[in-house]
Design an enzyme around this catalytic site. Structure first.
Site, PDB file in Angstrom:
ATOM      1  N   ASP A 115       0.895  -1.304  -0.040  1.00  0.00           N
ATOM      2  CA  ASP A 115      -0.064   0.019  -0.013  1.00  0.00           C
ATOM      3  C   ASP A 115       0.723   1.214  -0.002  1.00  0.00           C
ATOM      4  O   ASP A 115       0.554   2.272  -0.685  1.00  0.00           O
ATOM      5  CB  ASP A 115      -0.870  -0.145   1.317  1.00  0.00           C
ATOM      6  CG  ASP A 115      -1.750  -1.133   1.370  1.00  0.00           C
ATOM      7  OD1 ASP A 115      -2.344  -1.357   0.310  1.00  0.00           O
ATOM      8  OD2 ASP A 115      -1.863  -1.758   2.341  1.00  0.00           O
ATOM      9  N   HIS A 131      -5.467  -3.433   5.728  1.00  0.00           N
ATOM     10  CA  HIS A 131      -5.064  -3.804   4.280  1.00  0.00           C
ATOM     11  C   HIS A 131      -6.304  -4.143   3.366  1.00  0.00           C
ATOM     12  O   HIS A 131      -6.347  -5.571   3.096  1.00  0.00           O
ATOM     13  CB  HIS A 131      -4.014  -4.760   3.981  1.00  0.00           C
ATOM     14  CG  HIS A 131      -3.607  -5.334   2.733  1.00  0.00           C
ATOM     15  ND1 HIS A 131      -3.094  -4.134   1.763  1.00  0.00           N
ATOM     16  CD2 HIS A 131      -3.792  -6.373   1.982  1.00  0.00           C
ATOM     17  CE1 HIS A 131      -2.839  -4.860   0.656  1.00  0.00           C
ATOM     18  NE2 HIS A 131      -3.089  -6.279   0.810  1.00  0.00           N
TER      19      HIS A 131
END
Ligand SMILES: NC(=O)c1ccc[n+]([C@@H]2O[C@H](COP(=O)([O-])OP(=O)(O)OC[C@H]3O[C@@H](n4cnc5c(N)ncnc54)[C@H](O)[C@@H]3O)[C@@H](O)[C@H]2O)c1
Ligand SMILES: O=C(O)C[C@H](O)C(=O)O
Length: 343
Positions: free
Chosen positions: A178, A205
């Protein structure tokens, strides 16, 4: 290929696997085990860890296919000694003596699926691998890649608690991809050199639980409007889906994830070796919000997590994003805990 080209490719790959410089002469031997090493992530991750000068032993485990991957990777002329292990009966040997265990074992998404749709298969895989870690290398740092990370990390924590080996400093959900996406998208949009860009990503996530903090991005810029920030946030949150759709049924991110996994494992190795000021974002046990697990910047050290860093100051947009993500993240964490307690 010309030898000079090969040399520069080799040094670029070594840099990729060990983003900060460190004198390997002073480093102790470190064993890294990869569980799921024959998979889409596992294979390139095995390659990158073989290139990491801090690794002296590389243990590649999967239910099948690892002897071939290990033989292949072992021919690379770097110091790490490679061994392949296949099948549950070899799992103990694969794990024994590990300093870090990286887990990319489990099924990936297909178009139309959420990460949570992987829960039914991956929860059991993570539970059985965590049980083996508790038995064979209870002091290892665990880097959890298998999805849904928001649930698999709590599952591993519960398994370790049951076994009496839980150390919250040693369990990490890998959210580095990310951060890597946020850096790439931010630098691209702002016209900044990508290698200088940094963007913390907090929360979890999956979808809206991924919260990039562009207000804290460096180098800062005036070039981005609020609409740009909203679009960058959405693209970071949907980065995994972008790859799943582009791969059209052939899985999810593997190459960028292998790179992200190698960057995070390298940071853990440096922390273990006492390199100061190693800070990465990760999904860890946390008290910076009311949720028991949360991704934020974490300072890494000789025992794993040295300090969970706070969120810093957030824009109004980010404050709203933080409130929006909490219910989903809470329920994914609780789902993992419930599974581990009941199975
Ligand atoms: N954290 C992240 O940012 C991130 C990014 C990308 C993918 N992922 C996740 O990583 C996982 C793996 O993705 P992939 O693309 O490599 O999948 P893949 O199917 O290509 O590989 C998975 C591997 O796991 C192995 N495996 C299955 N059960 C196992 C067990 N009990 N023990 C050991 N190995 C086992 C399989 O044999 C296979 O080789 C998925 O759950 C995916 O969603 C996470
Ligand atoms: O999106 C996925 O399913 C894989 C991974 O979590 C990713 O972010 O790429």
């Amino acid at each position: 290929m010309r030898p000079s080209m090969l040399r520069s490719m080799e040094s670029a790959l070594r840099r990729a696997a060990g983003a900060r410089s460190f004198s390997s002469g002073a480093a102790p031997g470190r064993k890294v085990a990869i569980l799921g090493a024959a998979g889409g992530i596992g294979q390139p991750l095995s390659l990158l860890m073989k290139l990491n000068p801090l690794v002296t032993r590389l243990s590649l485990y999967d239910i099948a296919g690892t002897p071939g991957v290990a033989a292949d990777v072992s021919h690379i002329n770097t110091a790490a000694q490679v061994a392949g292990f296949a099948g549950e009966e070899q799992l103990g040997e694969a794990l024994e003596g590990s300093d870090i265990v990286i887990i990319p074992a489990g099924v990936p998404r297909k178009p139309g699926m959420t990460r949570d749709d992987l829960f039914n298969i991956n929860a059991g895989i993570v539970k059985s691998l965590s049980t083996a870690i508790a038995k064979y290398c209870p002091h290892a740092l665990v880097n959890m890649i298998s999805n849904p990370v928001n649930s698999t990390v709590p599952i591993a924590a519960e398994v370790f608690k049951k076994a009496g080996t839980y150390d919250e400093k040693k369990l990490f959900g890998v959210t580095t991809l990310d951060v890597i996406r946020a850096k790439t998208f931010y630098a691209g949009k702002a016209g900044l050199p990508v290698e200088d860009a940094n963007v913390p990503v907090v929360g979890g996530h999956a979808g809206i639980t991924i919260l990039p903090l562009f207000s804290q991005a460096t180098p800062s810029t005036n070039a981005l409007s609020h609409e740009d920030i909203k679009a960058l946030t959405k693209r970071t949150q949907d980065g995994g889906t972008e790859v799943v759709e582009a791969k059209a049924g052939k899985g999810s991110a593997t190459l960028s994830m292998a790179y992200a996994g190698a960057v995070f494992a390298d940071a853990c190795l440096k922390g273990l070796n006492g390199v100061p000021d190693i800070v990465e974002c990760s999904f860890v046990q946390s008290s910076i919000t009311e949720l028991p697990f949360f991704a934020s910047k974490v300072r890494l050290g000789r025992n794993g997590v040295e300090e969970v860093l706070g969120l810093g100051s957030l824009s109004d947009f980010e404050k709203q994003g933080l409130e929006n993500l909490k219910p989903e993240l809470k329920s994914s964490i609780e789902k993992g805990i419930k599974f581990a307690k009941e199975n």
